[in-house]
Each structure stands twice: as structure tokens, then as C-alpha cells.
Design an enzyme around this catalytic site. Sequence first.
Site, PDB file in Angstrom:
ATOM      1  N   HIS A 184      47.584  38.253  46.238  1.00 46.48           N
ATOM      2  CA  HIS A 184      47.690  38.512  44.723  1.00 46.48           C
ATOM      3  C   HIS A 184      47.900  40.009  44.384  1.00 46.48           C
ATOM      4  O   HIS A 184      47.987  40.422  43.176  1.00 46.48           O
ATOM      5  CB  HIS A 184      46.628  38.070  43.945  1.00 46.48           C
ATOM      6  CG  HIS A 184      45.165  38.468  44.101  1.00 46.48           C
ATOM      7  ND1 HIS A 184      44.795  39.434  43.252  1.00 46.48           N
ATOM      8  CD2 HIS A 184      44.248  38.535  45.378  1.00 46.48           C
ATOM      9  CE1 HIS A 184      43.512  39.837  43.514  1.00 46.48           C
ATOM     10  NE2 HIS A 184      43.213  39.393  44.694  1.00 46.48           N
ATOM     11  N   THR A 244      42.389  22.548  56.183  1.00 47.13           N
ATOM     12  CA  THR A 244      43.896  22.197  55.753  1.00 47.13           C
ATOM     13  C   THR A 244      44.662  23.369  55.167  1.00 47.13           C
ATOM     14  O   THR A 244      43.996  24.011  54.179  1.00 47.13           O
ATOM     15  CB  THR A 244      43.967  20.953  54.760  1.00 47.13           C
ATOM     16  OG1 THR A 244      43.304  19.803  55.302  1.00 47.13           O
ATOM     17  CG2 THR A 244      45.314  20.620  54.389  1.00 47.13           C
ATOM     18  N   CYS A 246      29.338  50.260  34.036  1.00 44.66           N
ATOM     19  CA  CYS A 246      29.281  49.518  33.034  1.00 44.66           C
ATOM     20  C   CYS A 246      30.282  48.173  32.904  1.00 44.66           C
ATOM     21  O   CYS A 246      30.419  47.372  32.502  1.00 44.66           O
ATOM     22  CB  CYS A 246      29.173  49.975  31.460  1.00 44.66           C
ATOM     23  SG  CYS A 246      27.454  50.340  31.081  1.00 44.66           S
TER      24      CYS A 246
END
Lengths: 148, 148, 397, 397
Positions: free
Chosen positions: D209, D245, D333
Site C-alpha cells: 500500500h 490460503t 500527540c
Amino acid sequence: MFPLPSAGQGEGEGVTSTLYHEENSMYSDIVTEHFKNPHNAGEMADADGVGDDSNPVCGDTMRLFIKVSDDRIVKASFLTRGCGAAIAASSMTTDMLRGLSLQDAARITNKDVANALGGLPGSKLHCSVLAEGVIRKALEDYHKRSQS
Amino acid sequence: MFPLPSAGQGEGEGVTSTLYHEENSMYSDIVTEHFKNPHNAGEMADADGVGDDSNPVCGDTMRLFIKVSDDRIVKASFLTRGCGAAIAASSMTTDMLRGLSLQDAARITNKDVANALGGLPGSKLHCSVLAEGVIRKALEDYHKRSQS
Amino acid sequence: MAKSLIYLDHAATTAVAPRVLEAMLPYFSQVYGNPSSIYSFAQEAHKAVDDSRDKVAKVLGCRPAELIFTSGGSESDNTALKGVAFAASQWGKHIITSSVEHHAVLHTCQYLEKFGFEVTYLPVDRYGMVDPQEVEKAITDQTILVSIMLANNEVGTVQPVSDIAKVIKVKSKQIGHGVSFHTDAVQGAGALDINVDKLGVDLLSLSSHKFYGPKGMGVLYVRRGAPFVPQQAGGAQERYRRAGTENVPGIVGTAVALEIAAGQLESNAAHCRTLRDRLIEGIQSRISHVHLNGHPTRRLANNANFSFEFVEGESILLGLDFEGIAASSGSACTSASLEPSHVLMAMGVPTDTAHGSLRLTVGVDNTEAEIDRVLEVLPGIVERLRALSPMTSSPSR
Amino acid sequence: MAKSLIYLDHAATTAVAPRVLEAMLPYFSQVYGNPSSIYSFAQEAHKAVDDSRDKVAKVLGCRPAELIFTSGGSESDNTALKGVAFAASQWGKHIITSSVEHHAVLHTCQYLEKFGFEVTYLPVDRYGMVDPQEVEKAITDQTILVSIMLANNEVGTVQPVSDIAKVIKVKSKQIGHGVSFHTDAVQGAGALDINVDKLGVDLLSLSSHKFYGPKGMGVLYVRRGAPFVPQQAGGAQERYRRAGTENVPGIVGTAVALEIAAGQLESNAAHCRTLRDRLIEGIQSRISHVHLNGHPTRRLANNANFSFEFVEGESILLGLDFEGIAASSGSACTSASLEPSHVLMAMGVPTDTAHGSLRLTVGVDNTEAEIDRVLEVLPGIVERLRALSPMTSSPSR
Ligand SMILES: Cc1ncc(COP(=O)(O)O)c(C=O)c1O
Ligand SMILES: Cc1ncc(COP(=O)(O)O)c(C=O)c1O
């Protein structure tokens, strides 16, 4: 407390190298054709030599019948319980044997059978080994019979 | 050879339980609004009490200014370097303080601030803790100054 | 691919259902944000993951926070076993499983053996059933984990999981420490109730592509408080229990597929059972020397598994393939290992018979006409292969 | 999601490219067979996996059999490190890595430490670079594995991987046993040459990705002969090196995406570099008290990472989010851990400055107009936040 994983877990482990079926995009057309329409299937009542062999692991079982005349194989047939490759290898073997001298027949290897089939997937090569086995055993049987 | 993984790796490990941001589908509308348009931002030159606090881990830093009259907070303002939640919490705190008696102001907790903001994501609750901290410190500062 | 494909291998994998694919599609190229990012665009993806977790939790009857999305059944099984074993080893290093588990469990046990764990592989009866009393007997004060599958992938036998859970609970009190109970429910999802409390399990594995979800996606349930060491380290995803950027479309697809499966549990089972029984009766009446493998009644509604004597399973498969029928086998020759199915072996099926096994697993889209087509061609295929077989001098066909 | 989203967080994740999704689509609901099944329908899926492996092998310059498809960069990293460590421990239990690696590497090292491995975390210079001589010095006769990333995900610094490879090779001869070299190339794919021989690595991790492929997919290259214990046990998939699989659509998408990325390496880099430099120059000329993090030249073409003094990174992100701009931060943060970026810390950036970090990573679809929009709004956002900050009594803005 957790001991070293014992040896043989690395890449070298037999399992990894022998069982890979990367090439096993299944069967060639020749295999398929021989499986669908096997040549020379069936018992031969008047065989001069019979060879039986089986693979103890996968359970495939082959029986090869040969009819010999003038040191030449004039007819061959088989009975096989096994996978598609085993049946095709049996069928191909009987084709290959027909007309061969006993000497030439003795020289057939599992590679020859596999090649004649247009190749076999890696995990199916043992089927051609079985074919080589029954050829040897049928020839031995013939020689034993003709000696007695 | 591989020893037991040392303790504290199991589920109970602090890290697993405290830092999960499952609820953290980010900020409420109230937080967003206060972040975009913070109320009472800026220094207060004539403050009666100033509270400074910071979170040593995340580095957020708040400064709260209060103006007191008749034991009541009449004005509050802030300066904050921190994330959205920290800025919104500061803004909300100054709103909440305005008009409160010193007693009531001392009772404001981090939960009150978080609730007033419509809730904070779990990983941002420390921002409301910081808000509670500066309230206490500003009140202390006021009391100290008024004693001297 | 023949247009007329008759797919009877639903235990191997299933097609992604149209509604599932539709739900997944937006998350590839449109709502593609990383769920860990804080901007609103990425929070859409974050929300999709949260919502999906809620849906799965509802089906399993658990808290969303008890779920870990994984890359499939194998990862779920591996993670469950290693996760508990490495976390609970201070109490003991003994694991109990059965001899008919999927290789994802059995081979993980072997992996753990190399780290000094001891594993008991329980026997099964001729139907493939584990006896809860055997579990009871096997538990020692060193036992930390029991892993028994919900339903077997080859023969469809459904294990008495909740009975085993009860036995474990009692024994666990006696030995004075927890014994975690994992079930591989990969074949059970979409077919059986997988409520974790009714089953009484602490860990449970699912694989999405077995219930019309996407391949490469699975779920691992880990009960709150169960000992567990994460097995994939890195980012904070999945509550630090499984690092890695989330497979957002896969997660969305998993949840939708499971929701559909759970909603249609009864009707699907009824449909499958009808087809399966037609298959079993049809085959048994048309072909001699055939055995039904697995339990006669306690079996998955969609599973029919036979052994045909004198022939080899793969050759039947191949024969069926040429008729456009997709099936499976526990025979040696379909697996890379050449060994006959460890499941049939554990059930005491003779090796020769095991070699002739055929598994037909039906699904929601199969029809009676398809079953009838199988019944039409299968006898001829078997007969032809038996005619080739050296084992049938003259078997009564 | 604002229609006008300006996505500048390509290091976090990317959209699946249309051509990639198109290639994947048939494998969800049409060619859905299990690649391990033998019938022809399933062999289509098998072939798709084989073909994809060939494509990836071509890009990496390796044999197809040396590749393992995984569920992402984190799995690849975890598997690489554990796979080598547990296999090579007879030679030693020392691992070398850097202090700026991704958490998938660092936390796996910590996991291994609990199994008795010792890990050296090498320092970096102020630009985030590892010194090959430091690697050399750190290698002892106990060293079995070195893991140094190809390019850093936060600051974009490109490591001297092939130089490190050379050093390792020499040292390895001296100590008399192999030292495997792993590189996390997750941020390098699509941006740098990842030929494994040119890099000189034995293991290499990718995550699909990050190069316009699907989430939940990755690749692990393991050089033939490298010590390696599989970390996911079960079926025979991936040459027994990774059971489960196969995610067929994911694998197909990975290969197509990598092929496209490799084919457009130069042009993409040029495009990104132009935009990135416009961004860097624009920000540095418009905003004071800003520092560029990472190496001035040896950095990923798409990465710009700044620290803005007196403000907190997440608040900048949030400000940008309200303008429809997606960016990232190494600030405390934004992460669940609250700690400031370990990468910036390792580079010696002062804590306060690290808190104000902002990462903008451009991609193929970004335009100059989008960059200009960022340059238009960012100064105002920073100024506004600085006005709120107690640290800027009167900073020269
Ligand atoms: C350098 C690096 N390594 C590993 C990873 C992990 O990849 P993934 O999240 O796909 O598992 C990432 C991305 O998050 C990364 O940037
Ligand atoms: C019972 C069982 N467990 C585990 C698995 C592994 O699932 P996957 O192949 O999706 O990893 C399967 C399917 O192959 C299965 O049937």
C-alpha cells in the site's frame, strides 16, 4: 527455558526444498490426454513378464505386463491405481516400450517418461519413478521366467 | 537457550490497556469548534493568578491566567502549545472558570473538562488532566499572592 | 474456466459475495486513508474498521476490543497458540490438541515443541470425534492451553467444544491456574453458532474466505484476561496486539460477510443439508465399495466425504474436473506431502481406503440439478478408474 | 471527505491505482479458486500467483522462489527478524539495527530480546544517517543479523545500504560465519532501485500500500541459503515458508503495482522532487523558526519534514485538515504513545522542536497548484498557533 529450536528447522530442511510445487501449474496436455484415454490398459493374460511396484508413501500402485518376442517387447499393458500422473505415466510407458529391444527398454529412465509426458509437476515426479520401477521389475520377471 | 520471555509481556502489560485508541474516532464537534475559534486566548497582563503546567512526555504546555474579584473568577485566559485537544481544553477551561467562585473552581476535575468538550479520545485524556493542573496551579498562585 | 463450472469445494474457499465486494470497493481507491492518521479523511477508514469490529463482535457475542483482525485462519491459529504459549509458560509448558486439527494448528504445535513445549495430540474415534473425557485425562498441572477445532475441514465432524470447555473449567480449578481454550472455528463460521460464551472458548479463529469473504483476512478472538503475547510487533494497531496498517477493505468485507452468514445460518444450513443428503444417498446407492467418512449426524451441513475403494482420490478429482466439477480429496496425491490425510489416518481408515477419498462441500449457490449432474457422471468415472486398477481383479462394481 | 482533498501523506498510505484495482477485481468473485486445489478452475488462481511472483522477482532481480508474499510490511519485518534469529542462533545471538528503524523492526527486536537475543541499536547522525563504520565496529563473532532500513519513513533519509552490505561481507568472513543483512525497503519501493544484488541484502521487506497497491499485502525476499525458520506454520503455501490460503487479488495487485512503480521510477521521482522542493523552499521562505528534518540531499524524492518551533505538530495537522489538506507528524500527540518521534530524538532534535514536526509526502497525483495551496494556508495556521503559544512571548514571526 525455551531451548534453541532444534536443528533442521532452517532453510535446508528437506521438506522445504523437495515439496515445492512452484512449477506445478498442473498437467501438460499430453498427461491430460493419456489420463482421459489411456493406452494399453488392462490385464494381459499371456504376459511374458509382469512388474509390480508401489510407492509406500502415496500408495500409488502399478502393474506392468510385457509380451516379448525375439528379445523385443511386442506388447505392453498396465493396471494402475494412482493419480492422474501415475495413470498417464503408465499409459505412456506402455507406448514407449512397444517395439523396443529389451536392452533399450532397460535404459528407459523416469526422466524419459516425464519428458515424454511433456514434463510433470515437481510433486508428481515420483509417478515417473514408479514407471521406471515397474519396467525394471517386468524385465527382471521376464528374465527370471526365461531362465527357468 | 531461549529464556522465558520476561514478565510484563502478557495482556496486562500497561501499554496494551492504556494506549488503545478504539474510541478515538477523533474529535467531537465541540473540540473542533474550540480549536478553530479558541475563547479567551492570550496573555493577561493584570492577572491575579497564573498557572503553568506541562506534560513531560507529550510536551504539551499550558499557561492559565485568572482575574479574581470578591472570591470569584471574573476573567480567565490561556496560552497553550499543544495538540487540538489541549487547545480546546484550554479554551473550554477559561469558559468554565468565568464567573465561578474560587471554591467551585477548585472542584473542577479533568473529567468535567472532558465532558464539557463532549468527550475526548482515550489517548487525549491527558490534555484534560493538564487543564485540571493549571487550574490548581493558578488558584495556588492566587492564594500565595493574596497572602503576601 | 468452464462456464458451467459446478463448484463443490466450498471448504477450500468461496467466492466473495457480491454484496461483500460492493462493501469493500470504496476502500481501495476512494476512502483509502490510513486508519491511524488523524485527519478526517483517514478517520473515515478508521470508522469503517471500528464499525466492522462491532459487527463481528455482535456475531461472536464478545466485546469489540477482544477481536484482532488477522491475515487469515492460519495467522489466527498460529497467533493464538504462540500468543498463549509464550505468555503462560510460567505456569507450565503443556499443550493439548487433537490429531485431526488443521496443519495451521498442528505445525504450530511442532514449532512450539522446538521451544520446549510438550504437546499431547489426542486420538479421535472412527468418526473423527474427540472425547471430552480424554481432554480431562490429558490435563496436568503443567497444561496451559487446549486447542480443539469446532468442525473438521476434511470430514466435517463437529467437535463437542462446549462440553470440552466445561471439562477444562473444572480441571483448571483443580490445578490452580488457568487453562486457555482455543477453537479453530474456520469451518464453523457460517455453518454453526460461534458465540464464544456458548462455546465456552477463550480464543477462536476465523478465516473470511470460508464464508464468502475475502482471502487473506481472518479474525482472532482473545478473551479479555487471557494470557497473550502479541506475535506481530510494530505500530499501535489492533490495540498493540497485531501491528501493521489495517487491510481496510478486507476488514470491511469480513464483517459484512460474517453478518450475512450469521443472518442466514439456518436457511443456508437447510439448503446445504438437502443437497448434501441427496449427494450422499445418490452416491451410496449408485456406487459400491464406498464409505462415508466422518460422523453420520454430527457433521457440517455442507460436507460429504467418501472413500472409494481400489481407486485414488486425485484421479477421481481429475475425472470430475474434465466434467467441469470442482471437488477435493484427502488423498496423498493432491497434497505436496504425498502422505494420506492425517485426519483419515487418525480415524483409523485403512491407508488404501484413505487414498481413495473425495470431499464434496456444497454452498449457497449450488442447485439440485448440479448435484444430479455429479450423480450422473461420478459412477462412470469411478468405474473407469476401477477398470484400470490392479486392486480390482474383479471387484463387484 | 472533502472533494478537494489535498493528500500529502503518501508515506502513510496510497490509494490503490485504477490499473491495479482493475487487475485485482476478477480474483474476488470470478477466478476465486484456492491456488492449492488441483482442478483447472483453481489452477487459474495458481497461475495468477505464479505470474505475480515472476513480476516481483523481475523488479527485485531475484528468483521467484526467493519471494514470500506476506500480509504487509510489518509481517515482512517481523518474519525477517524472527526467521533469521531463530534459525541462526547456533552461531550467536547478537543483532544489529539502527535507532531510526520503523517500530515493526524495533519492537520485534525487543520481542527477541525476551528470548535472550542481544540487540545493538546504532546511533545516527543529525541527518538520520547510519555510518557503515559503526556497523563494522558493532559486529562481533556473535552477530547473526543486521537490519538497516533503505529509507526512513519519517524524515526520508536514504541509508547507505550497499556500503553497509560490503562492510558486513568483509566482517562476516573474519568471524567465520554468515551475517544476514535485512533491509526494510517499505519506503524505498517505487522511489529507489530495490535490486537485491545491487543493494547486497539477504532479506528485504516491502508493503504494497506504499506504492499504490492494496493494504494488507507485502513481500519478503529471503536470499537462497539464508538461515530462515518459517514464522507462519500450516499448509504448503509459499514453499512452506508462509502458510495460509493466498490472498490472490492482493498478490496480483502487489505485482501490478510494483511493476508500474518500477517502470515509472525516474519520472515519478522527478515529479515528486519538483513538488517537494517547491514545498521546502516555499515554507522556508514564508515561515520563520522552521527546520528541515532529515538529510538535505540523500532523502526520498517525496519527503519534506519540518519542525516548527513553539507549536505542536498535531495542531498544525488539524489546522491543515480543516483546509482539506492531509499531512502527518512525528509529534507526540499524533501517536498513541505520546512520546515524541524516536527518529527525531535519535537525530538529536531537541524535544521541544521535535514536538512541532510536520511531514508532507507528495505522490504521483499531486499538482503544483496543490502545493501552492499549502503554501498559502500553512503560514497562517502556524502564526495563529504561535499566537496561542506560551513559548512565544514575542517570537519574531
Ligand atoms: C519503513 C516502514 N516499515 C514498515 C512499515 C509497516 O508497514 P505496514 O503498516 O504495511 O505493515 C511501514 C509503514 O507503516 C514503514 O514506513
Ligand atoms: C480448519 C481450518 N483451519 C485453518 C485454515 C487456514 O485458513 P487460511 O488458509 O485461510 O489461512 C483452514 C483452511 O484452509 C481450515 O479449514
